[in-house]
Design a protein around this motif. Structure first.
Motif, PDB file in Angstrom:
ATOM      1  N   ILE A 248       0.666  -1.140  -0.114  1.00 60.79           N
ATOM      2  CA  ILE A 248       0.034  -0.089   0.070  1.00 60.79           C
ATOM      3  C   ILE A 248       0.781   1.262   0.049  1.00 60.79           C
ATOM      4  O   ILE A 248       0.348   2.043  -0.652  1.00 60.79           O
ATOM      5  CB  ILE A 248      -1.083   0.048   1.160  1.00 60.79           C
ATOM      6  CG1 ILE A 248      -1.998  -1.077   1.054  1.00 60.79           C
ATOM      7  CG2 ILE A 248      -1.761   1.271   1.594  1.00 60.79           C
ATOM      8  CD1 ILE A 248      -2.972  -1.357   2.223  1.00 60.79           C
ATOM      9  N   ALA A 249       1.881   1.210   0.968  1.00 63.74           N
ATOM     10  CA  ALA A 249       2.886   2.327   0.897  1.00 63.74           C
ATOM     11  C   ALA A 249       3.616   2.608  -0.506  1.00 63.74           C
ATOM     12  O   ALA A 249       3.790   3.767  -0.990  1.00 63.74           O
ATOM     13  CB  ALA A 249       3.768   2.337   1.847  1.00 63.74           C
TER      14      ALA A 249
ATOM     15  N   LEU B 186       8.494   5.323 -16.807  1.00 66.01           N
ATOM     16  CA  LEU B 186       8.532   5.492 -15.057  1.00 66.01           C
ATOM     17  C   LEU B 186       7.380   4.535 -14.520  1.00 66.01           C
ATOM     18  O   LEU B 186       7.682   3.913 -13.642  1.00 66.01           O
ATOM     19  CB  LEU B 186       8.097   7.029 -15.211  1.00 66.01           C
ATOM     20  CG  LEU B 186       7.750   6.983 -13.550  1.00 66.01           C
ATOM     21  CD1 LEU B 186       9.053   7.059 -12.926  1.00 66.01           C
ATOM     22  CD2 LEU B 186       7.175   8.749 -13.359  1.00 66.01           C
ATOM     23  N   LEU B 187       6.237   4.289 -15.166  1.00 62.17           N
ATOM     24  CA  LEU B 187       5.255   3.527 -14.799  1.00 62.17           C
ATOM     25  C   LEU B 187       5.728   2.018 -14.702  1.00 62.17           C
ATOM     26  O   LEU B 187       5.402   1.249 -13.796  1.00 62.17           O
ATOM     27  CB  LEU B 187       4.013   3.605 -15.426  1.00 62.17           C
ATOM     28  CG  LEU B 187       2.673   2.906 -14.748  1.00 62.17           C
ATOM     29  CD1 LEU B 187       2.346   3.602 -13.076  1.00 62.17           C
ATOM     30  CD2 LEU B 187       1.481   2.954 -15.572  1.00 62.17           C
TER      31      LEU B 187
ATOM     32  N   ILE C 297       4.319   5.350  -5.717  1.00 61.42           N
ATOM     33  CA  ILE C 297       4.344   5.463  -7.163  1.00 61.42           C
ATOM     34  C   ILE C 297       3.436   6.455  -7.649  1.00 61.42           C
ATOM     35  O   ILE C 297       3.683   7.243  -8.690  1.00 61.42           O
ATOM     36  CB  ILE C 297       4.107   3.992  -7.558  1.00 61.42           C
ATOM     37  CG1 ILE C 297       5.320   3.085  -7.422  1.00 61.42           C
ATOM     38  CG2 ILE C 297       3.679   4.153  -9.151  1.00 61.42           C
ATOM     39  CD1 ILE C 297       5.069   1.688  -7.709  1.00 61.42           C
ATOM     40  N   ALA C 298       2.245   6.558  -7.007  1.00 63.73           N
ATOM     41  CA  ALA C 298       1.169   7.245  -7.434  1.00 63.73           C
ATOM     42  C   ALA C 298       1.724   8.961  -7.334  1.00 63.73           C
ATOM     43  O   ALA C 298       1.777   9.697  -8.331  1.00 63.73           O
ATOM     44  CB  ALA C 298      -0.082   7.216  -6.658  1.00 63.73           C
ATOM     45  N   ILE C 299       2.208   9.208  -6.230  1.00 65.68           N
ATOM     46  CA  ILE C 299       2.698  10.569  -5.875  1.00 65.68           C
ATOM     47  C   ILE C 299       3.782  10.879  -6.844  1.00 65.68           C
ATOM     48  O   ILE C 299       3.896  11.873  -7.418  1.00 65.68           O
ATOM     49  CB  ILE C 299       3.193  10.676  -4.508  1.00 65.68           C
ATOM     50  CG1 ILE C 299       1.898  10.536  -3.620  1.00 65.68           C
ATOM     51  CG2 ILE C 299       3.744  12.021  -4.274  1.00 65.68           C
ATOM     52  CD1 ILE C 299       2.415  10.641  -1.909  1.00 65.68           C
TER      53      ILE C 299
ATOM     54  N   LEU D  30       3.781  13.807  -9.736  1.00 68.36           N
ATOM     55  CA  LEU D  30       4.657  14.941  -9.753  1.00 68.36           C
ATOM     56  C   LEU D  30       5.652  14.846 -11.003  1.00 68.36           C
ATOM     57  O   LEU D  30       5.915  15.986 -11.497  1.00 68.36           O
ATOM     58  CB  LEU D  30       5.607  14.690  -8.683  1.00 68.36           C
ATOM     59  CG  LEU D  30       5.168  14.764  -7.130  1.00 68.36           C
ATOM     60  CD1 LEU D  30       6.025  14.520  -6.251  1.00 68.36           C
ATOM     61  CD2 LEU D  30       4.775  16.311  -6.852  1.00 68.36           C
ATOM     62  N   THR D  31       5.648  13.690 -11.625  1.00 64.13           N
ATOM     63  CA  THR D  31       6.415  13.731 -12.911  1.00 64.13           C
ATOM     64  C   THR D  31       5.500  14.265 -14.093  1.00 64.13           C
ATOM     65  O   THR D  31       6.160  14.980 -14.919  1.00 64.13           O
ATOM     66  CB  THR D  31       6.880  12.380 -13.088  1.00 64.13           C
ATOM     67  OG1 THR D  31       7.758  11.807 -12.115  1.00 64.13           O
ATOM     68  CG2 THR D  31       7.652  12.186 -14.516  1.00 64.13           C
ATOM     69  N   VAL D  32       4.135  13.947 -13.899  1.00 60.61           N
ATOM     70  CA  VAL D  32       3.348  14.603 -14.836  1.00 60.61           C
ATOM     71  C   VAL D  32       3.390  15.924 -15.060  1.00 60.61           C
ATOM     72  O   VAL D  32       3.376  16.873 -16.089  1.00 60.61           O
ATOM     73  CB  VAL D  32       2.035  13.865 -14.805  1.00 60.61           C
ATOM     74  CG1 VAL D  32       0.757  14.862 -15.680  1.00 60.61           C
ATOM     75  CG2 VAL D  32       1.786  12.674 -15.035  1.00 60.61           C
TER      76      VAL D  32
END
Length: 369
Positions: free
Chosen positions: A17-18, A71-72, A23-25, A29-31
């Protein structure tokens, strides 16, 4: 699912979960940090070069797509690899955390009412687990004290009761042999002597039970086959009186233990097999890696077998309502076997009677000669 597996699953789940949140954050931020193709098109719009602007917008969009896709992809790969590592580390850490609990559980499994000498003795910081272990050890100290006090009381009371019974027996015998003895007095005396003898057997049984319950202070090599042979000879008169045939197949064998208690064990098994038999019946004794005593006699219900090892538990009484024993024979057998870290089992014999098997546990000296 045991506690260690559940803790490992919790560790792994929390990490996933962490990691997914990280990864989502990182993705958002990269976007936000990458060039915006729409904004570039508005800022760089020129009527004279529309084709050039469109080419640049396409290149920016392709660049953003490649960067975000890469990145993903690598973030997911890294998350999976880190999750595997986290699960392994969680398993190791959970094992270290639960090690004191496993020590407590192992100690609890080794404990019995007759073996309360085991202690945890946990070393380490003064945390909740050490407090639990110390509390458990304190409880065992109190239980051991209570059991020892109870056993000492039984032993002392039995010793104190033997003296007045011996005096009573002497007085009865003197009265019966006196010149003023009458047939009625002799008949009453015989009844009193029988009652006195039953009381003595009961006290002797309590003494043996208390002694075996205290465990073995010392051990020595004992010829079990020789003890069985001697006890069969000592029970020959009783077997002849009851018209019971005793047959034996004895292999030379050495066990480690107390010879007096082992003799009491074998003697109780033999007397129990002879007394609870029928005229013309038989008793088969076998020593070959274990001690097995099989007797004929009345049918024993399977559900009544476990209760026969309880003190003062008898299967049935004779016509007069009296019993042939004190009800402690098999209780003493079980207690002696436990003192030798062995196992005793019983089952009904086909056609009537009982089969009792005693295994005394393997030791370094338990080898055939």
């Amino acid at each position: 699912m045991n506690l260690r597996t559940r803790l490992t699953a919790w560790y792994g789940g929390v990490f996933l979960i962490a990691g997914a949140a990280l990864i989502a954050i990182n993705y958002f931020l990269t976007v936000a940090a990458l060039p915006d193709a729409a904004g570039f098109a508005v800022a760089a719009a020129e009527p004279a070069t529309p084709g050039l602007v469109q080419d640049r917008v396409f290149l920016i969009e392709e660049y953003r797509s490649d960067v975000l896709g890469t990145l993903l992809l690598w973030s997911v790969v890294a998350l999976v690899a880190a999750a595997v590592l986290a699960v392994w580390l969680g398993w190791v850490v959970a094992g270290r955390v639960l090690e004191p609990l496993q020590s407590i559980t192992a100690t609890a499994h080794r404990l019995e009412a007759e073996r309360l000498d085991q202690r945890i003795g946990l070393d380490g910081p003064d945390d909740e687990l050490k407090e639990l272990a110390d509390t458990f050890d304190g409880m065992l100290d109190r239980l051991a004290g209570a059991f020892d006090s109870q056993k000492r009381f039984v032993a002392n009371a039995s010793h104190e009761l033997r003296t007045p019974l011996a005096v009573q027996r002497t007085l009865i015998e003197v009265s019966m042999s006196g010149p003023e003895s009458t047939p009625e007095l002799e008949r009453l005396g015989r009844h009193l002597l029988d009652a006195n003898e039953r009381s003595e057997r009961l006290i002797d049984g309590l003494l043996q039970l208390a002694r075996s319950d205290r465990g073995l202070a010392t051990r020595s090599p004992v010829r079990l086959d020789q003890i069985v042979t001697d006890e069969i000879e000592s029970c020959a008169y009783l077997a002849a009186e009851r018209d019971v045939e005793v047959k034996s197949v004895v292999r030379r064998w050495v066990v480690e233990g107390d010879p007096v208690l082992l003799a009491q064990l074998v003697g109780n098994l033999l007397r129990n097999a002879i007394l609870h038999n029928a005229p013309g019946g038989h008793v088969d004794v076998r020593v070959d890696g274990s001690l097995t005593v099989t007797n004929s006699g009345p049918v024993v219900p399977a559900d009544a077998v476990p209760g026969l090892f309880e003190p003062f538990r008898r299967l049935r009484a004779d016509r007069t309502g009296s019993t042939t024993g004190s009800g402690l024979g098999l209780s003493i057998v079980r207690s002696v076997v436990r003192a030798h870290q062995g196992v005793v089992r019983a089952r009904p014999n086909g056609g009537g009677g009982l089969v009792v098997e005693v295994n005394l546990g393997e030791t370094q000296v338990r080898q055939p000669l």
